[in-house]
Design an enzyme around this catalytic site. Structure first.
Site, PDB file in Angstrom:
ATOM      1  N   SER A  22       0.821  -1.202   0.000  1.00 52.32           N
ATOM      2  CA  SER A  22       0.000   0.000   0.000  1.00 52.32           C
ATOM      3  C   SER A  22       0.863   1.263   0.000  1.00 52.32           C
ATOM      4  CB  SER A  22      -0.958  -0.050   1.203  1.00 52.32           C
ATOM      5  OG  SER A  22      -2.025   0.838   1.051  1.00 52.32           O
ATOM      6  N   ASP A  59      -5.972  -3.786  -2.063  1.00 57.94           N
ATOM      7  CA  ASP A  59      -4.911  -3.355  -1.151  1.00 57.94           C
ATOM      8  C   ASP A  59      -4.082  -4.513  -0.583  1.00 57.94           C
ATOM      9  OD1 ASP A  59      -3.499  -2.308   1.167  1.00 57.94           O
ATOM     10  OD2 ASP A  59      -4.828  -0.576   1.039  1.00 57.94           O
TER      11      ASP A  59
END
Length: 289
Positions: free
Chosen positions: A53, A181
């Site tokens: 991320s 993610d």
């Protein structure tokens, strides 16, 4: 840095090697900038960076050869100022801005790849092969329910996939696989550093809701607070299995995942990690044979 920390004879120039794992946590991950600046200050260049991320995004900037100071300046000049955020998003018009959002401004519809293209430094190459330091970008395969490690080919789509936070950004399709993610599967990917360097460093920016309050969180805060609980449980199990040589948690808990506009506050609140890292590195270098 004080003279007592990381003495010259223990620094890694021509000696011990260091690998770095930068975790996910949205705006809280801006604390990673301190870590990059400290490594610059000590003349430490990681032999490998793994990121999830926001950690993948900042790790890519470091891997591209940017200094911590350059990353800080770029961050504060872009996402740290509301007017600049609006200007950069507006610069995507007409075709770009219309494509950035599918079906109107609806939750979970933002095209992160286009957003990143507007905000990331021009120094980033188009492919992993153009980086100066090897980089492993972690994404989560939505349908296969597993981790995907990107380390070759186009860089921007991999970064977008790794940071595609559900309910805010659209999933990203990589080679026919739907990605979200990477922090949801591997919040701090220090396991990908195993056996790659003499000293492995993991930086945890998951954070946690501020304690000492009985206030009932709203829907969004509840959602991401629950995500933090899940990420914490994943990390706890991973640490039991095998912790990195250095594992640090900057003070970022009071910030929300999308508090990017508070970049200066995040950096100020997390500055203590600088001395923590220096002390930890000094101890780690001293413990080496």
């Amino acid at each position: 840095m004080t003279d007592a920390l990381v003495s010259p004879e223990r620094r890694p120039s021509g000696g011990p090697t260091v690998a770095l794992a930068l975790g996910g946590g949205g705006a809280r991950g801006l604390a990673h900038i301190h870590v990059i600046e400290v490594l610059d200050e000590l003349g430490i260049r990681p032999v490998l960076i793994a990121g999830a991320s926001i950690g993948a995004i900042l790790g890519a900037a470091m891997a591209a050869g940017m200094s911590g100071r350059e990353i800080r300046e770029h961050t504060l000049a872009t996402i740290g100022q509301p007017r600049h955020i609006a200007n950069r998003l507006w610069s995507l018009r007409p075709a770009g801005f219309s494509e950035m959002v599918a079906g109107g401004f609806r939750l979970g519809q933002f095209n992160l790849e286009r957003v990143l293209k507007a905000f990331l430094p021009e120094r980033l190459p188009e492919t992993f092969e153009g980086l100066e330091i090897p980089l492993k970008v972690i994404a989560s395969d939505y349908y296969a329910q597993c981790e995907c490690v990107c380390e070759a080919g186009p860089l921007l789509p991999a970064l977008a996939a790794s940071a595609a936070l559900p309910a805010i950004f659209r999933p990203v399709v990589l080679d026919g696989r739907v990605m979200i993610d990477g922090g949801l599967w591997n919040p701090v990917p220090f396991d990908h550093l195993a056996g790659k360097a003499d000293i492995a460093i993991g930086i945890d920016v998951i954070g946690q809701p501020p304690a000492g309050t009985a206030e009932v969180p709203n829907g969004i805060d509840s959602l991401y607070g629950a995500t933090q609980l899940t990420m914490r449980s994943i990390v706890a199990l991973k640490l039991e299995k095998g912790a990195p040589d250095i594992y640090l948690r900057p003070e970022v808990g009071r910030f929300r995942v999308m508090d990017f506009i508070k970049a200066e506050e995040v950096l100020a609140a997390s500055a203590g990690v600088r001395e923590e890292l220096k002390r930890a590195l000094d101890a780690a270098f001293s413990a080496l044979p």
